[in-house]
Motif scaffolding. Sequence first.
Motif, PDB file in Angstrom:
ATOM      1  N   LEU A 504       0.695  -1.300  -0.140  1.00 47.21           N
ATOM      2  CA  LEU A 504      -0.095   0.060   0.115  1.00 47.21           C
ATOM      3  C   LEU A 504       0.753   1.209  -0.035  1.00 47.21           C
ATOM      4  O   LEU A 504       0.647   2.205  -0.615  1.00 47.21           O
ATOM      5  N   LEU A 505       2.022   1.132   0.700  1.00 47.08           N
ATOM      6  CA  LEU A 505       2.885   2.288   0.619  1.00 47.08           C
ATOM      7  C   LEU A 505       3.478   2.616  -0.692  1.00 47.08           C
ATOM      8  O   LEU A 505       3.443   3.924  -1.293  1.00 47.08           O
ATOM      9  N   TYR A 506       3.638   1.693  -1.448  1.00 52.53           N
ATOM     10  CA  TYR A 506       4.232   1.827  -2.980  1.00 52.53           C
ATOM     11  C   TYR A 506       3.079   2.456  -3.754  1.00 52.53           C
ATOM     12  O   TYR A 506       2.876   2.986  -4.601  1.00 52.53           O
ATOM     13  N   GLU A 507       1.769   1.749  -3.614  1.00 51.26           N
ATOM     14  CA  GLU A 507       0.580   2.234  -4.143  1.00 51.26           C
ATOM     15  C   GLU A 507       0.197   3.840  -3.772  1.00 51.26           C
ATOM     16  O   GLU A 507       0.003   4.536  -5.043  1.00 51.26           O
ATOM     17  N   MET A 508       0.728   4.457  -2.575  1.00 51.66           N
ATOM     18  CA  MET A 508       0.346   5.751  -2.547  1.00 51.66           C
ATOM     19  C   MET A 508       1.228   6.429  -3.553  1.00 51.66           C
ATOM     20  O   MET A 508       0.793   7.395  -4.083  1.00 51.66           O
ATOM     21  N   LYS A 509       2.453   5.835  -3.752  1.00 51.36           N
ATOM     22  CA  LYS A 509       3.439   6.809  -4.511  1.00 51.36           C
ATOM     23  C   LYS A 509       2.965   6.833  -5.777  1.00 51.36           C
ATOM     24  O   LYS A 509       3.223   7.760  -6.416  1.00 51.36           O
ATOM     25  N   TYR A 520       5.882   5.541   7.370  1.00 48.24           N
ATOM     26  CA  TYR A 520       7.252   5.183   7.386  1.00 48.24           C
ATOM     27  C   TYR A 520       7.486   4.397   8.872  1.00 48.24           C
ATOM     28  O   TYR A 520       7.993   3.382   8.808  1.00 48.24           O
ATOM     29  N   ASN A 521       7.364   5.051  10.030  1.00 48.88           N
ATOM     30  CA  ASN A 521       7.632   4.554  11.210  1.00 48.88           C
ATOM     31  C   ASN A 521       6.927   3.248  11.464  1.00 48.88           C
ATOM     32  O   ASN A 521       7.462   2.458  12.034  1.00 48.88           O
ATOM     33  N   THR A 522       5.631   3.152  11.231  1.00 49.77           N
ATOM     34  CA  THR A 522       5.007   2.005  11.362  1.00 49.77           C
ATOM     35  C   THR A 522       5.359   0.903  10.872  1.00 49.77           C
ATOM     36  O   THR A 522       5.410  -0.252  11.332  1.00 49.77           O
ATOM     37  N   PHE A 540      14.498   2.238   4.991  1.00 46.62           N
ATOM     38  CA  PHE A 540      14.770   3.646   5.341  1.00 46.62           C
ATOM     39  C   PHE A 540      15.650   4.410   4.465  1.00 46.62           C
ATOM     40  O   PHE A 540      15.599   5.697   4.444  1.00 46.62           O
ATOM     41  N   GLN A 541      16.267   3.804   3.574  1.00 48.07           N
ATOM     42  CA  GLN A 541      17.060   4.617   2.359  1.00 48.07           C
ATOM     43  C   GLN A 541      15.877   5.330   1.408  1.00 48.07           C
ATOM     44  O   GLN A 541      16.068   6.540   1.092  1.00 48.07           O
ATOM     45  N   ILE A 553      12.239   8.799  16.544  1.00 46.47           N
ATOM     46  CA  ILE A 553      11.329   7.660  16.531  1.00 46.47           C
ATOM     47  C   ILE A 553      12.053   6.560  15.456  1.00 46.47           C
ATOM     48  O   ILE A 553      11.818   5.533  15.761  1.00 46.47           O
ATOM     49  N   SER A 554      12.054   7.134  14.205  1.00 48.50           N
ATOM     50  CA  SER A 554      12.705   6.387  13.180  1.00 48.50           C
ATOM     51  C   SER A 554      13.953   5.591  13.459  1.00 48.50           C
ATOM     52  O   SER A 554      14.133   4.439  13.406  1.00 48.50           O
ATOM     53  N   PHE A 555      15.108   6.604  14.211  1.00 46.47           N
ATOM     54  CA  PHE A 555      16.257   6.197  14.581  1.00 46.47           C
ATOM     55  C   PHE A 555      16.014   4.972  15.622  1.00 46.47           C
ATOM     56  O   PHE A 555      17.059   4.075  15.910  1.00 46.47           O
TER      57      PHE A 555
END
Length: 714
Positions: A504-509, A520-522, A540-541, A553-555
């Motif tokens: 779904l993340l890639y679908e968003m893009k 991203y953090n989730t 992450f990249q 939070i990510s780190f």
Amino acid sequence: MILKRTPNRFNQLHLPFQGIAHLCCSSFSVLPPYNFNPRRPKTDLQTHLQSLPEKPNCQFGEAITVFEAQVKSGDYNLAILAYKTMTHVGISPNYRTLNALLNCFLHTQKPQFAFGVLGLVLRQGYIPSMYLFNVMLKGLCKGGKVERAVELFHDMRRNGISPDIVSYNTLVSGLCKAKRLEYALGLRAEMAEADCQPNVVTYSTLMDGLCKVGRVDEAMALLDEMRGRGLDADVVVYSVLISGFCGKGSVDRGIEVFDDMTQKGILPNVVTYTCLVHGLCKMGRWEEVMGMFNGMAERGLSPDVVMYTTLIDGLCKDGRADQALKLLGLMIEKGQEPSTVTYNVLINGLCKEGLTDDAFVFFEKMIERGKMPDVVTYNSLMAGLCNSQKVDEAMELLNKMLGGDCNVKPDAMSFNMLIHGLCKEGRLIDAVELYRKMVKRGNVGNLVTYNMLIDGAFKIRKVDMATQFQQEMIDMGFRPNTFTYSILINGLCKMQMVDAAEKLLYEMKTRGLTPSLVDYNTLLSSLCKERNLDRVMTLFQEMKDGKCEPDVISFNTLIDGMCKAGDLQAAKGLLSDLLQRGLSPDTMTYSILINRFSKLGQLDEAKGLLERMIASGFSPDAVIYDSLLNGFSAKGETEEVINLLRQMAAKDVALDVGLISTILNCLCLATKSSDFAEFLPTFSNQAPKQMSISCHELLEKLHKSNSGLQLQAA
């Protein structure tokens, strides 16, 4: 007014009016039909008008007077009815009647018929005046038909009719309200070319349009241009600029403009003060608010209902509902009657503070004082009840609205409020039932509705229902937005369906939407839990490449993942990256690293991190001390254990059952005293987790038992 009548008929119009005539006849020349029905009950007005032709001398003038009286009274629909009756009984309109009729159609938001009247004017040989064109422009702009106004304006110019300053200012105002600012600013240049110089009204209108979209610096540039043309700014201009600065949070610049205004001898009015007070309230600068309030009194100005409402709203938003109540009392005492909006902001403020009972008290007072609640009032009350876990009471309120008991119809927000409340309580079936009722009543759900239903389905772990709502939403023509995707990604991750969430993340893009930092953090957290570190680092990249800067939070998520995988070098590298980006480690960062280094016996690293943590102003918690105590105890470093305990006592760290157990285990290993062993308590497995004792108290008791350990706090 309409100028004069000429012998030219419609098909013989002079060139200046041919384009206008075509505009009027192309699609707007038909007036609404009378639809006379002899069986329909007649109004007194109809009866009176229909009787005039039956008199010996047809009272044409009397009919016109009756018609114009309705126009002046503001009852435009009745005036239109009077006109229809006149034409039905054979009383022909003159230019004054047509002029008034055109006004009626514009006021009743029927511009197509207004163009029809203009066409009729031309057919009857009258030459329209500039006043009539300006009335048309104003009516079209006021009715939101700015494109039609622009079309008429250009037809005027193309046909040799030179717009005057009123024409330009009317169109500039309409364009600004429609957010067509570039077009409006362009008209300013055209005015100079047409030898119709912009005046103070032109500039103040443009400044207001710019300020409303946050372009205040451009508005200030117009002030300089205006002064360069020899025009003096008035209180309206300054108030617009002050409102613009305060609206975008630049209250201090607003105050500078206020000071400049007063130094030039221009007296502020209530509107000026209200703009400043509104800005200061949003910033929580209450002393300055009171200063402005007192300044008004010194200038002999009395706060109006808008000013009081602004103050009450500001106090409520700042969590000062008690002071807002006092101000309402002062307002009434000073003779200012609160409006429906005043009561609404107060009721909303009380509900947000959880004071729903008080909100209902003022709801009743509002009705007692003759102010009828509107849908905003009911929505505020329902939101307050839902937030207080009183969803059933909120439902009763909605049912009253649906039953017509309160003369207020619910809107989409009313239903959404209840759907959200039901979903929060896990009552998805009830929420769906309410949604179906909403649709049945013609209140078609919106994207917000579906987002809440999808979230509600995930809350009770019903993935199939969430997917069903998503598909139904698309079938209804709604495109998922960033909130939709965030809900889906979060829900799927909680259900451990990480592959689907990542898809779904890639679908968003691909759909042109930008994933948020939370998205991203989730995903990073879920992938770390699956120990899929290669995908974690790839994501992450991608996150950094997509201009979504990682936060602490990510780190922390990545550092924790690397630590659990035993890759401490990668964890250290991430910590360095975090620092290089200008981010500061938080308590969680230090806790993760100290815990992992302690468990691996790298106590110098752990101790160094503890010292850095304290130097950064963070207080170590029980978890960190527990890790360090276990680490030093396992290495047999009794002195370090004792030093840590003293440090904990000095900071008065509260101990839970787990930490007390750790301390006692460490001390048992540090001494062979039988007396000390006898002192140790036996802890029950059922001991409540919240049970705590301060480290200082524990050390005092242990010292009395075994003074040789030297456990007293320093």
